[in-house]
Scaffold this motif. Structure first.
Motif, PDB file in Angstrom:
ATOM      1  N   ALA A  46     -89.407  -5.473  21.885  1.00 35.70           N
ATOM      2  CA  ALA A  46     -89.957  -6.245  21.190  1.00 35.70           C
ATOM      3  C   ALA A  46     -90.032  -6.606  19.217  1.00 35.70           C
ATOM      4  CB  ALA A  46     -90.959  -4.615  20.419  1.00 35.70           C
ATOM      5  N   GLY A  47     -88.561  -7.132  19.220  1.00 38.31           N
ATOM      6  CA  GLY A  47     -88.773  -7.965  18.148  1.00 38.31           C
ATOM      7  C   GLY A  47     -88.129  -8.830  19.008  1.00 38.31           C
ATOM      8  N   ARG A  48     -87.451  -9.526  19.880  1.00 37.42           N
ATOM      9  CA  ARG A  48     -87.141 -11.282  20.474  1.00 37.42           C
ATOM     10  C   ARG A  48     -88.651 -11.373  20.017  1.00 37.42           C
ATOM     11  NH1 ARG A  48     -83.935  -7.883  24.076  1.00 37.42           N
ATOM     12  NH2 ARG A  48     -85.296  -8.544  25.891  1.00 37.42           N
ATOM     13  N   LEU A  49     -89.673 -10.374  20.831  1.00 37.09           N
ATOM     14  CA  LEU A  49     -91.266 -10.506  21.306  1.00 37.09           C
ATOM     15  C   LEU A  49     -91.439 -11.227  19.493  1.00 37.09           C
ATOM     16  CD1 LEU A  49     -93.351 -11.993  22.807  1.00 37.09           C
ATOM     17  CD2 LEU A  49     -94.195  -8.809  22.437  1.00 37.09           C
ATOM     18  N   LEU A  50     -91.438 -10.642  18.601  1.00 34.84           N
ATOM     19  CA  LEU A  50     -91.915 -10.610  16.941  1.00 34.84           C
ATOM     20  C   LEU A  50     -90.939 -11.965  16.786  1.00 34.84           C
ATOM     21  CD1 LEU A  50     -91.343  -7.308  16.065  1.00 34.84           C
ATOM     22  CD2 LEU A  50     -93.923  -8.236  16.341  1.00 34.84           C
ATOM     23  N   GLN A  51     -90.144 -12.047  16.977  1.00 33.28           N
ATOM     24  CA  GLN A  51     -89.075 -13.476  16.598  1.00 33.28           C
ATOM     25  C   GLN A  51     -89.920 -14.945  17.674  1.00 33.28           C
ATOM     26  OE1 GLN A  51     -85.064 -12.074  17.519  1.00 33.28           O
ATOM     27  NE2 GLN A  51     -84.797 -12.300  15.593  1.00 33.28           N
ATOM     28  N   GLN A  52     -89.943 -14.756  18.269  1.00 33.02           N
ATOM     29  CA  GLN A  52     -90.942 -15.649  18.883  1.00 33.02           C
ATOM     30  C   GLN A  52     -91.851 -15.847  18.656  1.00 33.02           C
ATOM     31  OE1 GLN A  52     -90.487 -13.972  23.228  1.00 33.02           O
ATOM     32  NE2 GLN A  52     -88.309 -15.440  23.363  1.00 33.02           N
ATOM     33  N   LEU A  53     -92.885 -15.137  18.374  1.00 31.16           N
ATOM     34  CA  LEU A  53     -94.335 -15.090  18.476  1.00 31.16           C
ATOM     35  C   LEU A  53     -93.783 -15.799  16.710  1.00 31.16           C
ATOM     36  CD1 LEU A  53     -95.639 -11.640  18.476  1.00 31.16           C
ATOM     37  CD2 LEU A  53     -96.377 -14.260  19.447  1.00 31.16           C
ATOM     38  N   ALA A  54     -93.333 -15.640  15.380  1.00 27.78           N
ATOM     39  CA  ALA A  54     -93.356 -16.378  14.105  1.00 27.78           C
ATOM     40  C   ALA A  54     -92.430 -17.492  14.397  1.00 27.78           C
ATOM     41  CB  ALA A  54     -92.087 -15.393  13.293  1.00 27.78           C
ATOM     42  N   LEU A  55     -91.633 -17.789  15.404  1.00 33.31           N
ATOM     43  CA  LEU A  55     -91.022 -19.474  15.137  1.00 33.31           C
ATOM     44  C   LEU A  55     -92.034 -20.217  16.369  1.00 33.31           C
ATOM     45  CD1 LEU A  55     -88.651 -21.598  15.833  1.00 33.31           C
ATOM     46  CD2 LEU A  55     -88.080 -20.200  18.172  1.00 33.31           C
ATOM     47  N   HIS A  56     -93.304 -19.741  17.235  1.00 31.07           N
ATOM     48  CA  HIS A  56     -93.966 -20.009  17.542  1.00 31.07           C
ATOM     49  C   HIS A  56     -95.572 -20.496  16.080  1.00 31.07           C
ATOM     50  CE1 HIS A  56     -97.011 -21.885  20.573  1.00 31.07           C
ATOM     51  NE2 HIS A  56     -98.079 -20.705  19.525  1.00 31.07           N
ATOM     52  N   ALA A  57     -95.696 -19.642  15.314  1.00 28.39           N
ATOM     53  CA  ALA A  57     -96.175 -19.874  14.023  1.00 28.39           C
ATOM     54  C   ALA A  57     -95.970 -21.130  13.797  1.00 28.39           C
ATOM     55  CB  ALA A  57     -96.730 -18.637  13.990  1.00 28.39           C
ATOM     56  N   ILE A  63     -96.889 -22.284  10.345  1.00 27.73           N
ATOM     57  CA  ILE A  63     -96.847 -20.420   9.133  1.00 27.73           C
ATOM     58  C   ILE A  63     -95.432 -19.911   8.938  1.00 27.73           C
ATOM     59  CG2 ILE A  63     -97.721 -17.881   9.460  1.00 27.73           C
ATOM     60  CD1 ILE A  63     -99.855 -19.745  11.085  1.00 27.73           C
ATOM     61  N   ASN A  64     -95.008 -19.543   7.935  1.00 23.85           N
ATOM     62  CA  ASN A  64     -94.117 -19.033   7.117  1.00 23.85           C
ATOM     63  C   ASN A  64     -94.166 -17.854   7.106  1.00 23.85           C
ATOM     64  OD1 ASN A  64     -91.656 -21.202   8.141  1.00 23.85           O
ATOM     65  ND2 ASN A  64     -92.953 -22.524   6.214  1.00 23.85           N
ATOM     66  N   LEU A  65     -93.928 -16.744   7.258  1.00 22.57           N
ATOM     67  CA  LEU A  65     -93.923 -15.788   6.499  1.00 22.57           C
ATOM     68  C   LEU A  65     -93.302 -15.408   5.856  1.00 22.57           C
ATOM     69  CD1 LEU A  65     -94.018 -13.169  10.444  1.00 22.57           C
ATOM     70  CD2 LEU A  65     -95.667 -14.601   9.445  1.00 22.57           C
TER      71      LEU A  65
END
Length: 914
Positions: A46-57, A63-65
């Motif tokens: 889940a952590g890796r997925l969230l990192q990938q989503l943040a990078l994609h955004a 979009i910078n979180l």
């Protein structure tokens, strides 16, 4: 506070709530998807997925979180991930209550007997659960591999540690009755952890706040050093440091935390008792100390475990589907939380939950009394156990546990959670009764006034449980055992070259020391035990040759090609390197010195540390750590390099040391020497190794060395030189002017010895004064021995009086005594009463200057010409009351002429105040 997406399972929404049905539906779909990934792939996926989503955004839409160094204000370990509690909760609660009672009784009784004797109740009261869970399940006195845990106990919690040792049968009741009354018949207990006073019990003095954390970090690193060098093969032991949240304001507490992460010290665990209070009030009344510390430690690369809410909060937190509760938890300041601790449940309901009807709905099933008794995480043994287990099992980085507690927990109206609680030392009868009843202590009402100690019988369930748990964990803690095998004496042959001098070649005493150290490192008996420690100044002290010889310690070896690889003395790092090159940190270096100098007791290994540093940055900068080393019975050699006020040419006020030997005077078990010659250094180091590591004396050494190249003379052949060097004084050179009518005695030390020798020649040639030269290697040793004689004489008036060594040695020496050193005048003045004649002290009182050595010695009036003038002036004083025949009188006119001839400016500024 809502920025950590990994915890979105607990925090269902972000700061901004959805504004319409479509957003609500989209949010629900995303959350359900994340739940699916969590259930099938686990947190890592889940952590890796969230990192990938943040990078994609960021890449596709810019979009910078928002950055957040903190996670929401809730427990790091969710309730569903807690391991089963391995012991009996009820039995451990009863034991903890007994420890609490006896810790409280110890302080209260002491202050009933004598007003103001002091002591602290509230620190341990807040940390009792943190300690008890560790004692029952984690503190390893010995592991299967032969290793052990090392524990730095919080100093103000000492009564609780004593109370537990009393229940274990290790400390008798009489000792508890004499808490803070160590001079009573039968002895007592020291106020805080002090190995010097309780050498079989305490290991580390920690109450000088901030010193425990930094020492724990360097101790954990030193354990890795021992293992990587093959001196210690066992692994698995942990270094625990229990500290207060207010203590984290000390620079030493946080100053070296990046070292711990850089070195991947997964053998290190900090437990920060976040009771939100320091001595006078809130730690962060207008902020949140747990969040602040989390950001600091996470940023430094530590594994952070927050332990905030107890199990009573779990159902409410789990019902917080929209994140309202966790948001409210994050809004409230520590000062307000402290207010909640001392108010009623109704106040808590109205002020905490009453800001939103949905929050009130969450607790409508709870009474005000139940709300008031909602436990915090640091008081919940299940939560504490889960945090400790996660910390012990974590690998790759150090761990810090931020445990929220209430200061004075259990004291009720007597001080629970109040600003005055740190100073609370007394409880009245009603308060004792409330405490007794709350924790179920079997003490009758009629006995409460005296706050009696209580210990069940040895065959009681509580005592048997305690003993069994400690048996399973390898024995008792704290305990200090010296189990190192004494070393063999270093061969005399190793030092013989230094007795011969340099035959006219120039060498600084620093070069001499480095040569001795180099030979010791090659010695087959002690070489592997030598631990050179230096704070990024090895080249300053001419130690670069050791880089190639033994290497600089690095836990990962050398992952780069040094820029000076083609040079003979290149910068060589190695996993088994021997030099601890600490960087620009005298405090960190001193902690490594302490870890090495106490390894004989902590690890059964006789490591011999040599810590060399700018002498100005020793006692002045890290005197508190040096005092702690003394308390810990540390062994080793502190080497004050570039020592003296006038030897460090050009550096000036901040670097020139003229007072470290004065600052060394108060440390009782420190031997301080200011040697002038190579053979003196050799004899002192040889004797020091014997006394500390062969004979096992609890002493350590301070030697000052200089960077001024000078011809080192041969050791004088007359008897008594070796004894004189070690005792502090011997006659180095007798005047060759046998028929002179004027006599004087010149006392020289360290860097100024060669000025004294020049002065001797001038006095004999130009003024007809026969002057003997004495080498004073240690004013402190002379002062200590003379005082010891005086004390003995006072206590034994009918026996033959002892004569101090300095008096015996100088007996029969005629004329005044002129003492010149590169240190303050008060240093030779300390022995004036035992010198059999007039003593005139020359020294370097005042601030340093940026100049060359000759100018500095002229400025401070310690060069040869000022020594000559001081001698003539003292002789004039001696002759003033005698009948003069005109041949040997030192008149005022002669003094005036000498001032002119010597080139002395009588109107120059006083260096002591300019």
């Amino acid at each position: 506070m809502m920025g950590d997406c990994i915890l979105i399972r607990e925090v269902r929404v972000a700061e901004t709530q959805p504004t319409n049905g479509i957003e609500v539906l989209e949010t629900r779909e995303w959350l359900d998807s994340l739940d699916y990934v969590l259930s099938r792939g686990g947190p890592d996926r889940a952590g890796r997925l969230l990192q990938q989503l943040a990078l994609h955004a960021r890449r596709e839409a810019g979009i910078n979180l928002p950055f957040s160094a903190t996670t929401p204000y809730q427990n790091t370990i969710p309730s569903r991930q807690q391991p089963p509690f391995p012991g009996s909760q009820e039995m451990e609660r009863r034991i903890k209550s007994l420890v609490r009672w006896n810790a409280m009784a110890m302080v209260v009784r002491a202050n009933k007997i004598q007003e103001g004797i002091g002591g602290h109740i509230s620190t341990f009261a807040s940390a009792a659960t943190l300690y008890e869970v560790a004692f029952n399940h984690f503190f390893q006195a010995a592991t299967e591999s032969g290793d052990r845990d090392v524990v730095y106990f919080q100093g103000h919690a000492a009564p609780g540690i004593y109370a537990r040792a009393y229940l274990e049968g290790r400390i008798p009741k009489e000792k508890l009755e004499n808490f803070r009354r160590e001079l009573k018949p039968g002895g007592g207990l020291s106020s805080y952890p002090h190995p010097w006073l309780m050498p079989d019990f305490w290991e580390f003095p920690t109450v000088s706040m901030g010193l425990g954390p930094i020492q724990a970090i360097y101790h954990a690193r030193f354990i890795k050093y021992l293992e990587n060098r093959g001196l210690k093969t066992s692994t698995g032991g942990k270094v625990w440091a229990f500290v207060g949240d207010g203590e984290m304001d000390e620079p030493e507490a946080l100053g070296s935390i990046t070292l711990a992460s850089r070195e991947r010290l997964d053998n290190l665990i900090f437990v920060v008792n976040c009771n939100l209070q320091r001595l006078d009030g809130p730690v962060r009344g207008n902020g949140k100390i747990i969040q602040e510390l989390e950001a600091i430690f996470r940023g430094a690369g530590w594994n952070v475990i927050k332990l905030i809410w107890g199990g009573d909060w779990d159902p409410i937190i789990q019902s917080d589907r929209d994140g309202l509760l966790v948001r409210r938890m994050g809004e409230i300041t520590d000062g307000q939380y402290q207010k909640y601790f001392v108010e009623s449940g109704a106040y808590f309901r109205q002020n905490f939950f009453g800001t939103d009807p949905r929050l009130l709905k969450m607790v409508e099933h709870l009474s005000d009394e139940q709300l008031a008794r909602m436990r915090l995480g640091g008081h919940d043994p299940i939560k504490v156990h889960a945090a400790y287990k996660a910390a012990v099992e974590h690998t790759g980085s150090p761990t810090v546990i931020l445990a929220k507690t209430i200061k004075g927990y259990g004291l009720g109206e007597a001080g629970e959670g109040k600003n005055i609680t740190h100073q609370q030392k007394k409880l009245n009868d009603d308060e004792l009764q409330i405490f007794r009843s709350r924790f179920g202590i079997p003490v009758a009402d009629g006995e409460l006034h005296d706050a009696p100690f209580y210990r069940p019988a040895d065959d009681s369930a509580e005592i048997k449980y305690m003993q069994e748990r400690r048996k399973q964990l390898g024995g008792y803690l704290p305990v200090r055992k010296v189990c190192a095998t004494p070393l063999k004496p270093v061969s005399e042959a190793l030092f013989e070259e230094f007795y011969k001098g340099t035959e006219g070649r120039e060498a600084s005493t620093t070069m001499v020391f480095v040569r001795i150290l180099s030979k010791l490192l090659r010695d087959p008996e002690v070489g592997r035990f030598i631990v050179p420690v230096v704070p990024d100044e090895a080249r300053t002290f001419g130690m670069e040759a050791l880089f190639r010889q033994v290497g600089i310690y690095s836990s990962v070896g050398q992952l780069y090609e040094p820029v000076d690889m083609d040079m003979l003395l290149y910068y060589k790092e190695a996993k088994n390197g021997q030099i601890l090159e600490e960087g620009i940190t005298e405090a960190g270096s001193m902690c490594s010195f302490i870890a090495a100098g106490t390894a004989y007791a902590n690890h059964g290994i006789n490591t011999i540390p040599f810590f060399i540093y700018y002498s100005m940055f020793g006692f002045q900068r890290i005197g508190d750590l040096i005092w702690a080393a003394a308390d810990m019975r540390c062994r080793g050699f502190l080497i004050g390099g570039t020592a003296g006020r006038t030897t460090l040419a050009g550096e000036g006020l901040q670097h020139q040391d003229g007072h470290s030997h004065v600052l060394a005077l108060p440390v009782p078990n420190l031997l301080a020497y200011d040697p002038a010659f190579a053979y003196e250094i050799a004899i002192i180091i040889q004797d020091g190794i014997k006394r500390m590591y062969v004979d096992g004396e609890s002493i350590f050494y301070y030697l000052t060395v200089t960077n001024e190249p000078l011809p080192m003379p041969e050791m004088p052949s007359q008897p008594g030189v070796r004894e004189g060097i070690l005792k502090g004084l011997y006659r180095y050179r007798t005047s060759e002017k046998k028929n002179a009518k004027l006599h004087a005695q010149l006392l020289g030390s360290g860097a100024i010895m060669f000025e004294v020798l020049k002065a001797q020649a001038i006095l004999e040639k130009n003024y007809g004064v026969a002057a003997d030269v004495w080498s004073v290697t240690s004013y402190k040793e002379l002062y200590r021995e003379a005082n010891d004689c005086m004390r003995w004489n006072m206590l034994h008036p009918t026996q033959t009086a002892k004569v101090p060594y300095v008096t015996q040695t100088l007996k029969g020496a005629s004329g005044p005594f002129i003492a010149a050193s590169d240190y303050m005048k008060v240093l030779p003045d300390s022995i004036a009463q035992w010198v059999p004649g007039k003593l005139v002290s020359l020294g370097t009182d005042g601030f340093g200057r940026s100049e060359n050595r000759a100018s500095l010695r002229d400025f401070f009036e310690v060069d040869a010409k000022h020594i000559v003038l001081a001698t003539l002036h003292a002789l004039a004083g001696e002759k003033s009351g005698e009948k003069k025949d005109g041949a040997d009188a030192v008149s005022a006119k002669l003094l005036e002429k000498a001032i002119r001839d010597l080139g002395i400016d009588p109107e120059k500024r006083n260096p002591a105040t300019s």
